[in-house]
Design a protein around this motif. Sequence first.
Motif, short mmCIF file in Angstrom:
data_model
loop_
_atom_site.label_atom_id
_atom_site.label_comp_id
_atom_site.label_asym_id
_atom_site.label_seq_id
_atom_site.Cartn_x
_atom_site.Cartn_y
_atom_site.Cartn_z
N ALA A 1 1.03 -1.23 -0.03
CA ALA A 1 -0.02 -0.12 -0.07
C ALA A 1 0.77 1.39 0.16
CB ALA A 1 -1.03 -0.05 1.09
N THR A 2 2.02 1.35 0.81
CA THR A 2 2.73 2.64 0.86
C THR A 2 4.26 2.25 0.70
OG1 THR A 2 2.92 2.51 3.00
CG2 THR A 2 1.02 3.44 2.15
N LEU A 3 4.94 3.10 0.25
CA LEU A 3 6.48 2.84 0.21
C LEU A 3 6.95 4.41 0.54
CD1 LEU A 3 8.89 1.27 -0.83
CD2 LEU A 3 8.51 2.01 -3.03
N GLY A 4 7.89 4.38 1.52
CA GLY A 4 8.40 5.70 2.08
C GLY A 4 10.11 5.36 2.03
N PHE A 5 10.84 6.40 1.23
CA PHE A 5 12.25 6.27 1.29
C PHE A 5 12.58 7.86 1.06
CE2 PHE A 5 10.22 5.86 -2.66
CZ PHE A 5 11.17 6.79 -3.70
N THR A 6 14.19 7.97 1.13
CA THR A 6 14.83 9.20 0.90
C THR A 6 15.29 9.20 -0.29
OG1 THR A 6 15.69 9.32 3.42
CG2 THR A 6 16.40 10.56 1.62
N HIS A 7 15.00 10.20 -1.16
CA HIS A 7 15.18 10.31 -2.67
C HIS A 7 16.75 10.53 -2.74
CE1 HIS A 7 15.67 11.59 -6.83
NE2 HIS A 7 14.39 11.33 -6.88
N PRO A 8 17.64 9.68 -3.34
CA PRO A 8 19.03 9.85 -3.39
C PRO A 8 19.53 11.02 -3.71
CG PRO A 8 18.16 7.70 -4.33
CD PRO A 8 16.94 8.46 -4.21
N ARG A 9 18.91 11.63 -4.66
CA ARG A 9 19.79 12.88 -5.21
C ARG A 9 19.17 14.05 -4.23
NH1 ARG A 9 21.27 14.34 -10.18
NH2 ARG A 9 20.78 12.24 -11.11
N SER A 10 17.84 14.23 -3.88
CA SER A 10 17.60 15.62 -3.40
C SER A 10 17.43 15.48 -1.92
CB SER A 10 16.22 15.91 -3.77
OG SER A 10 15.34 14.93 -3.32
N GLY A 11 17.71 14.13 -1.37
CA GLY A 11 17.57 13.90 -0.03
C GLY A 11 16.12 14.18 0.75
N ARG A 12 15.28 14.49 0.02
CA ARG A 12 13.87 14.56 0.49
C ARG A 12 13.06 13.39 0.71
NH1 ARG A 12 9.46 14.26 -3.12
NH2 ARG A 12 10.45 14.37 -5.52
N GLU A 13 12.27 13.11 1.84
CA GLU A 13 11.34 12.06 1.88
C GLU A 13 10.40 11.93 0.90
OE1 GLU A 13 12.29 9.80 4.18
OE2 GLU A 13 13.86 11.30 4.50
N VAL A 14 10.22 10.78 0.55
CA VAL A 14 9.22 10.39 -0.54
C VAL A 14 8.43 9.21 0.10
CG1 VAL A 14 8.82 9.47 -3.04
CG2 VAL A 14 10.77 11.02 -2.53
N ARG A 15 7.08 9.59 -0.02
CA ARG A 15 6.19 8.55 0.35
C ARG A 15 4.88 8.43 -1.00
NH1 ARG A 15 1.33 7.68 3.31
NH2 ARG A 15 1.39 6.09 4.66
N ILE A 16 5.14 7.04 -1.21
CA ILE A 16 4.08 6.81 -2.38
C ILE A 16 2.93 5.84 -1.88
CG2 ILE A 16 4.00 5.95 -4.86
CD1 ILE A 16 5.53 8.31 -4.46
N GLU A 17 1.59 6.16 -2.32
CA GLU A 17 0.54 5.33 -1.92
C GLU A 17 0.07 4.66 -3.04
OE1 GLU A 17 -2.37 7.04 0.31
OE2 GLU A 17 -1.05 8.01 1.78
#
Length: 317
Positions: free
Chosen positions: A285-301
């Motif tokens: 349902a969800t996947l959260g990780f740190t974007h390797p280039r920007s360093g921002r947190e990404v959360r996909i549903e």
Amino acid sequence: MKSLLQDPNQPRLIEVDAEAAGQRIDNFLFSRLKGVPKSHVYRILRTGQVRINGGRSKAQQRLSTGDVVRVPPVRVAVASEPERPAPWLRERLENRVLYEDEDILVVNKPPGMAVHGGSGLSFGVIEGLRAVREGARFLELVHRLDRDTSGCLLIAKRRSMLRQLHEQFRGDGVEKTYLALLSGVWTRQRQVVDAPLLKNVLQSGERMVKIAAEGKAAVTVFRRLELLSGATLVEARPVTGRTHQIRVHARSLGHPLAGDERYGDAGLNQAFRQRGLKRLFLHAATLGFTHPRSGREVRIEAPLESDLADFLMAVRL
């Protein structure tokens, strides 16, 4: 029948860029000598015909940006035109992209579709995506989902991104949550299953996993979401990423996943089928990780598949 073409007689000198940095030299050669048998690649490495910055190398040596690789002339097999995915497959995948930028892509994996071809399958998700994105230089799976599991699947579009995301998956930098349906009524609110898993491959090639002291550490957090008629909807959060982890840990609770033909209860699965469940009820349902280039947190549903949503409606109390 494959035809053979003779490459120019002079060796090639290839400078390693940032995308190829970190690769083993054998894998680097495999990607650039399409059609050359692996045994031949290892032979030219072993006999010193491949050089890195003028020196001999072993197959396991890793490359750095700026290295110059000398590749001797080889006979390259030119394959016939590869089989292409059917148009419906291309459309199905393109319409399921949840997120995309220059570095990564997240697709809502369709149920019943393997993540890659093999074992009699011409195409999986990754082969289909490569066909859809014909101009893409690089597309590789960051992780995997079981064939019957739907939901968030992360793809790297650059080798440097793949390496960094793999590091996150090996550590604790990735948060994954699944919607799962347990067979029967699970009365607890929350439970942490800490049980090592051992993977076995049967003669048929089928993978079976069991709880065993000599296995690899595996931890899953289960949280009850809703009591249903003869079943319990839960959120499952795997802290580790072992093969079939949620499925085996759910069985250890005494409540295997609904529709699980490998680790579930045949009688209960038959009852679920009669009520409309045609497959394993497991959705990333969800996947959260740190974007390797920007360093921002990404959360996909990824929205719950319609077949699973319809079944939930049918079994709500």
